[in-house]
Design a protein around this motif. Structure first.
Motif, PDB file in Angstrom:
ATOM      1  N   ASP A   1       0.829  -1.208   0.000  1.00  0.00           N
ATOM      2  CA  ASP A   1       0.000   0.000   0.000  1.00  0.00           C
ATOM      3  C   ASP A   1       0.863   1.258   0.000  1.00  0.00           C
ATOM      4  OD1 ASP A   1      -2.348  -1.420  -0.048  1.00  0.00           O
ATOM      5  OD2 ASP A   1      -2.658  -1.362   2.112  1.00  0.00           O
ATOM      6  N   LEU A   2       1.896   1.271   0.818  1.00  0.00           N
ATOM      7  CA  LEU A   2       2.756   2.449   0.907  1.00  0.00           C
ATOM      8  C   LEU A   2       3.547   2.674  -0.378  1.00  0.00           C
ATOM      9  CD1 LEU A   2       4.027   1.964   4.559  1.00  0.00           C
ATOM     10  CD2 LEU A   2       2.678   3.902   3.730  1.00  0.00           C
ATOM     11  N   GLU A   3       3.996   1.587  -1.017  1.00  0.00           N
ATOM     12  CA  GLU A   3       4.826   1.713  -2.201  1.00  0.00           C
ATOM     13  C   GLU A   3       4.011   1.983  -3.463  1.00  0.00           C
ATOM     14  OE1 GLU A   3       8.175   1.761  -4.693  1.00  0.00           O
ATOM     15  OE2 GLU A   3       7.960   1.966  -2.514  1.00  0.00           O
ATOM     16  N   TYR A   4       2.879   1.292  -3.624  1.00  0.00           N
ATOM     17  CA  TYR A   4       2.155   1.340  -4.889  1.00  0.00           C
ATOM     18  C   TYR A   4       0.731   1.886  -4.792  1.00  0.00           C
ATOM     19  CZ  TYR A   4       5.905  -1.647  -6.667  1.00  0.00           C
ATOM     20  OH  TYR A   4       7.123  -2.140  -7.047  1.00  0.00           O
ATOM     21  N   PHE A   5       0.128   1.833  -3.610  1.00  0.00           N
ATOM     22  CA  PHE A   5      -1.270   2.253  -3.461  1.00  0.00           C
ATOM     23  C   PHE A   5      -1.374   3.252  -2.307  1.00  0.00           C
ATOM     24  CE2 PHE A   5      -0.982  -2.093  -4.987  1.00  0.00           C
ATOM     25  CZ  PHE A   5      -1.755  -2.063  -6.147  1.00  0.00           C
TER      26      PHE A   5
END
Length: 369
Positions: A312-316
């Motif tokens: 979530d933090l990296e891509y979303f």
């Protein structure tokens, strides 16, 4: 020359030699052999446990990945679209659950929100499949294999739109999963060292050492994944905090289990954070491709929660981190509770042992008097 007495020509003196049989290596007695076999058996149990557990876990989770009720979508607003969606579901024999999406824009949004794994959007001139390789490249590939023959049967040119692609340094989308591997192995290996050292520390200092060690392991993983290899490109501090919390759980469990399990602590931690953890995390295959047991673990296991937060933090970045944080926090509460309980039991046993020793000494003094 005699076996008993031999003449030393250099000194002119005779000396007695022990019988030949007494100079041989001692023969292992039957009771000694039994003890040796029992000792070997107790030591070989650990590697045999790991061999059986690893084989069962990895082959059980990954030997035949097939989708089970994978949520996908079809774009359209007509009754024919409803019929088509139901037909896709029925013909999949339980592999797919097909939803109707009213527009291509909503299709992209639902894939971006990870509500749907893929959405098929046919028009009069072509067909588009919306996927997200950042969520799971294996799921995107599986969805492509499902809908490509459908587009071919409809005589439509087929194209794939990657709504949320992976980064240039993480082309398979599995870099975060391998970061999870590093955090887990470093965590449970450190847990054994901290647990052994904790016997000489007060509880407060044990907590300080455990948290500091977890921070070091998490920091090493994030630095290697971020600045070194470029797998992490955003929100590195937040990923570090989640990694710190994740490793603190492992180390706290190690501290709590070690007084109870001794040398079995390592295989038990390996079972928890390798056998069951990696297979249920969703890093290779998402829960829809896992057997029911591992898919069930995915809902509450610590590795799955950490990986979800990292993705979530990296891509979303718009996704909520609340559920992942709650799962990891509950694991930490349980691990700390185990430490407190075990510390209390150990202190109680130590106190009883001291009282018995004092009583025995007093009785001996009375008898001696």
């Amino acid at each position: 020359m005699s076996e008993v007495a031999k003449y030393n020509y250099a000194t002119g003196a005779a000396h007695h030699a022990a019988p030949r049989s007494s100079r041989r290596s001692p023969v292992l007695r039957p009771d000694g052999l039994g003890h040796l076999l029992r000792s070997f058996g107790s030591h070989v149990l650990v590697p045999l446990f790991l061999a059986v557990g690893m084989t069962l876990a990895y082959l059980g989770a990954f030997h035949a990945p097939t989708p089970h009720e994978l949520p996908v979508g079809v774009v359209g607003t007509t009754p024919a679209t409803q019929v088509f969606a139901q037909t896709v579901t029925d013909r999949s024999d339980g592999a797919l659950v097909t939803h109707v999406v009213d527009s291509a824009a909503h299709a992209e949004q639902q894939v971006r929100d990870r509500d749907l794994a893929a959405v098929y959007a046919p028009t009069a001139s072509d067909a588009t499949l919306y996927v997200s390789t950042a969520a799971s490249e294996t799921t995107a590939t599986a969805a492509e294999k499902v809908f490509l023959p459908i587009a071919y049967g409809q005589h439509l040119p087929f194209r794939v739109v990657d709504v949320v692609p992976t980064s240039a340094e993480d082309t398979t989308g599995q870099g975060l999963f391998f970061l999870l591997v590093g955090l887990s192995v470093g965590g449970y290996a450190s847990a054994i060292a901290v647990a052994a050292f904790a016997t000489r520390l007060r509880p407060l200092w044990t907590a300080v050492v455990g948290l500091a060690t977890a921070a070091v392991v998490a920091g090493i993983g994030v630095v290697v994944a971020g600045p070194v290899y470029g797998v992490l490109t955003a929100h590195q501090w937040q990923v570090f905090l989640f990694a710190w919390l994740y490793d603190a759980v492992i180390i706290a469990l190690g501290i709590g289990l070690h007084p109870l399990l001794g040398r079995w602590t390592t295989p038990v931690l390996t079972m928890l954070f390798v056998m069951l953890n990696f297979t249920s995390s969703g890093g290779i295959f998402q829960p829809a491709f896992q057997p029911g047991f591992f898919a069930g673990l995915h809902t509450f296991w610590s590795g799955a929660a950490w990986l979800q937060a990292a993705q979530d933090l990296e891509y979303f970045p718009g996704a909520s981190l609340g559920r992942s944080g709650l799962v990891l926090a509950l694991w930490l509460v349980a691990a700390v509770g185990l430490c407190v309980l075990v510390h209390g039991l150990v202190a109680h046993r130590t106190r009883i042992a001291r009282e018995r020793a004092v009583t025995r000494l007093e009785e001996e003094e009375v008898v001696a008097a």
